[in-house]
Motif scaffolding. Structure first.
Motif, PDB file in Angstrom:
ATOM      1  N   PHE A   1      43.081  46.014  48.370  1.00  0.00           N
ATOM      2  CA  PHE A   1      43.442  45.866  47.351  1.00  0.00           C
ATOM      3  C   PHE A   1      43.416  43.917  46.590  1.00  0.00           C
ATOM      4  N   ASP A   2      43.165  44.630  45.145  1.00  0.00           N
ATOM      5  CA  ASP A   2      42.772  43.087  43.874  1.00  0.00           C
ATOM      6  C   ASP A   2      44.078  42.290  43.640  1.00  0.00           C
ATOM      7  N   ALA A   3      45.115  42.932  44.369  1.00  0.00           N
ATOM      8  CA  ALA A   3      46.079  41.687  43.884  1.00  0.00           C
ATOM      9  C   ALA A   3      47.702  42.042  44.414  1.00  0.00           C
ATOM     10  N   THR A   4      48.609  41.137  44.416  1.00  0.00           N
ATOM     11  CA  THR A   4      50.408  41.357  45.239  1.00  0.00           C
ATOM     12  C   THR A   4      51.073  41.330  44.024  1.00  0.00           C
ATOM     13  N   ALA A   5      52.089  41.921  44.392  1.00  0.00           N
ATOM     14  CA  ALA A   5      53.530  41.292  43.692  1.00  0.00           C
ATOM     15  C   ALA A   5      54.114  41.441  44.622  1.00  0.00           C
ATOM     16  N   ASP A   6      54.456  40.487  44.604  1.00  0.00           N
ATOM     17  CA  ASP A   6      55.074  38.944  45.999  1.00  0.00           C
ATOM     18  C   ASP A   6      56.941  39.827  45.270  1.00  0.00           C
ATOM     19  N   ALA A   7      57.494  40.449  46.144  1.00  0.00           N
ATOM     20  CA  ALA A   7      58.849  41.164  45.783  1.00  0.00           C
ATOM     21  C   ALA A   7      59.795  40.681  47.069  1.00  0.00           C
ATOM     22  N   LYS A   8      59.742  40.376  48.254  1.00  0.00           N
ATOM     23  CA  LYS A   8      59.889  39.564  48.924  1.00  0.00           C
ATOM     24  C   LYS A   8      61.599  39.470  48.769  1.00  0.00           C
ATOM     25  N   GLY A   9      62.917  39.146  49.229  1.00  0.00           N
ATOM     26  CA  GLY A   9      64.038  38.730  48.741  1.00  0.00           C
ATOM     27  C   GLY A   9      64.274  38.822  47.336  1.00  0.00           C
ATOM     28  N   GLN A  10      63.946  39.994  46.730  1.00  0.00           N
ATOM     29  CA  GLN A  10      63.625  40.393  45.477  1.00  0.00           C
ATOM     30  C   GLN A  10      65.486  41.804  45.617  1.00  0.00           C
ATOM     31  N   LYS A  11      66.514  41.947  44.985  1.00  0.00           N
ATOM     32  CA  LYS A  11      67.597  43.066  44.802  1.00  0.00           C
ATOM     33  C   LYS A  11      66.911  43.685  43.455  1.00  0.00           C
ATOM     34  N   CYS A  12      67.035  45.247  43.467  1.00  0.00           N
ATOM     35  CA  CYS A  12      66.924  46.244  42.541  1.00  0.00           C
ATOM     36  C   CYS A  12      67.509  45.565  41.537  1.00  0.00           C
ATOM     37  N   PRO A  13      66.659  45.497  40.366  1.00  0.00           N
ATOM     38  CA  PRO A  13      65.489  45.985  40.095  1.00  0.00           C
ATOM     39  C   PRO A  13      64.061  45.208  40.368  1.00  0.00           C
ATOM     40  N   MET A  14      63.922  44.479  40.670  1.00  0.00           N
ATOM     41  CA  MET A  14      63.276  43.428  40.170  1.00  0.00           C
ATOM     42  C   MET A  14      61.869  44.275  41.639  1.00  0.00           C
ATOM     43  N   PRO A  15      61.776  44.514  42.673  1.00  0.00           N
ATOM     44  CA  PRO A  15      60.301  45.334  42.592  1.00  0.00           C
ATOM     45  C   PRO A  15      60.056  45.589  41.970  1.00  0.00           C
ATOM     46  N   VAL A  16      60.162  46.467  41.326  1.00  0.00           N
ATOM     47  CA  VAL A  16      59.469  47.788  40.197  1.00  0.00           C
ATOM     48  C   VAL A  16      59.078  46.684  39.156  1.00  0.00           C
ATOM     49  N   LEU A  17      59.803  45.703  38.290  1.00  0.00           N
ATOM     50  CA  LEU A  17      59.490  44.970  37.626  1.00  0.00           C
ATOM     51  C   LEU A  17      58.604  43.967  37.691  1.00  0.00           C
ATOM     52  N   LEU A  18      58.265  43.714  38.997  1.00  0.00           N
ATOM     53  CA  LEU A  18      57.152  42.345  39.259  1.00  0.00           C
ATOM     54  C   LEU A  18      56.016  43.143  39.890  1.00  0.00           C
ATOM     55  N   ALA A  19      56.410  44.661  40.071  1.00  0.00           N
ATOM     56  CA  ALA A  19      55.367  45.655  40.727  1.00  0.00           C
ATOM     57  C   ALA A  19      54.469  45.593  39.202  1.00  0.00           C
ATOM     58  N   SER A  20      55.661  46.272  38.164  1.00  0.00           N
ATOM     59  CA  SER A  20      54.858  46.622  37.168  1.00  0.00           C
ATOM     60  C   SER A  20      54.412  45.445  35.562  1.00  0.00           C
ATOM     61  N   ARG A  21      54.711  43.983  36.145  1.00  0.00           N
ATOM     62  CA  ARG A  21      53.983  43.027  35.161  1.00  0.00           C
ATOM     63  C   ARG A  21      52.616  43.016  36.000  1.00  0.00           C
ATOM     64  N   GLN A  22      52.689  43.198  37.203  1.00  0.00           N
ATOM     65  CA  GLN A  22      51.598  42.718  38.009  1.00  0.00           C
ATOM     66  C   GLN A  22      50.668  43.850  37.711  1.00  0.00           C
ATOM     67  N   LEU A  23      50.790  45.002  37.771  1.00  0.00           N
ATOM     68  CA  LEU A  23      49.426  46.406  37.258  1.00  0.00           C
ATOM     69  C   LEU A  23      49.489  46.023  35.957  1.00  0.00           C
ATOM     70  N   LYS A  24      50.056  45.149  34.987  1.00  0.00           N
ATOM     71  CA  LYS A  24      49.719  45.123  33.811  1.00  0.00           C
ATOM     72  C   LYS A  24      48.039  44.471  33.433  1.00  0.00           C
ATOM     73  N   THR A  25      47.854  43.319  34.942  1.00  0.00           N
ATOM     74  CA  THR A  25      47.487  42.320  34.667  1.00  0.00           C
ATOM     75  C   THR A  25      45.656  43.375  34.825  1.00  0.00           C
ATOM     76  N   LEU A  26      46.148  44.351  35.604  1.00  0.00           N
ATOM     77  CA  LEU A  26      44.780  45.253  36.663  1.00  0.00           C
ATOM     78  C   LEU A  26      44.191  46.294  35.885  1.00  0.00           C
ATOM     79  N   ARG A  27      42.753  46.509  35.821  1.00  0.00           N
ATOM     80  CA  ARG A  27      41.923  47.335  35.108  1.00  0.00           C
ATOM     81  C   ARG A  27      42.370  48.949  36.338  1.00  0.00           C
ATOM     82  N   PRO A  28      42.275  49.503  35.023  1.00  0.00           N
ATOM     83  CA  PRO A  28      42.400  51.129  36.118  1.00  0.00           C
ATOM     84  C   PRO A  28      41.427  51.530  37.646  1.00  0.00           C
ATOM     85  N   GLY A  29      41.768  51.961  38.124  1.00  0.00           N
ATOM     86  CA  GLY A  29      41.115  52.174  39.377  1.00  0.00           C
ATOM     87  C   GLY A  29      41.566  50.826  40.199  1.00  0.00           C
ATOM     88  N   GLN A  30      41.412  49.420  40.170  1.00  0.00           N
ATOM     89  CA  GLN A  30      41.889  48.879  40.818  1.00  0.00           C
ATOM     90  C   GLN A  30      43.629  49.064  41.704  1.00  0.00           C
TER      91      GLN A  30
END
Length: 77
Positions: A5-34
């Protein structure tokens, strides 16, 4: 879960909706295919992360749980 994998979104200890929000933020920094690894402890992520990946047109490559940590690999479209 042996895939690279190219990046990690660490949402351990976070309640909904934070895992999705953190993942969304991190995914925006990646290029297609990463690949993003999302780690969460919130049981709601079992349905939230796969649904979010599908709704945003990204590919859920794998999901697993070990020692209360849910892990998801998502390939950016």
């Amino acid at each position: 879960m042996d895939q690279q994998f190219d990046a990690t979104a660490d949402a351990k200890g976070q309640k909904c909706p934070m895992p999705v929000l953190l993942a969304s933020r991190q995914l925006k920094t990646l290029r297609p295919g990463q690949v993003l690894l999302v780690e969460a402890t919130d049981g709601g992520s079992k349905s939230d992360i796969p649904s979010w990946a599908k709704d945003t047109g990204n590919e859920l490559l794998d999901s697993s749980v070990e020692d209360g940590i849910y892990r998801y690999l998502i390939r950016k479209s």
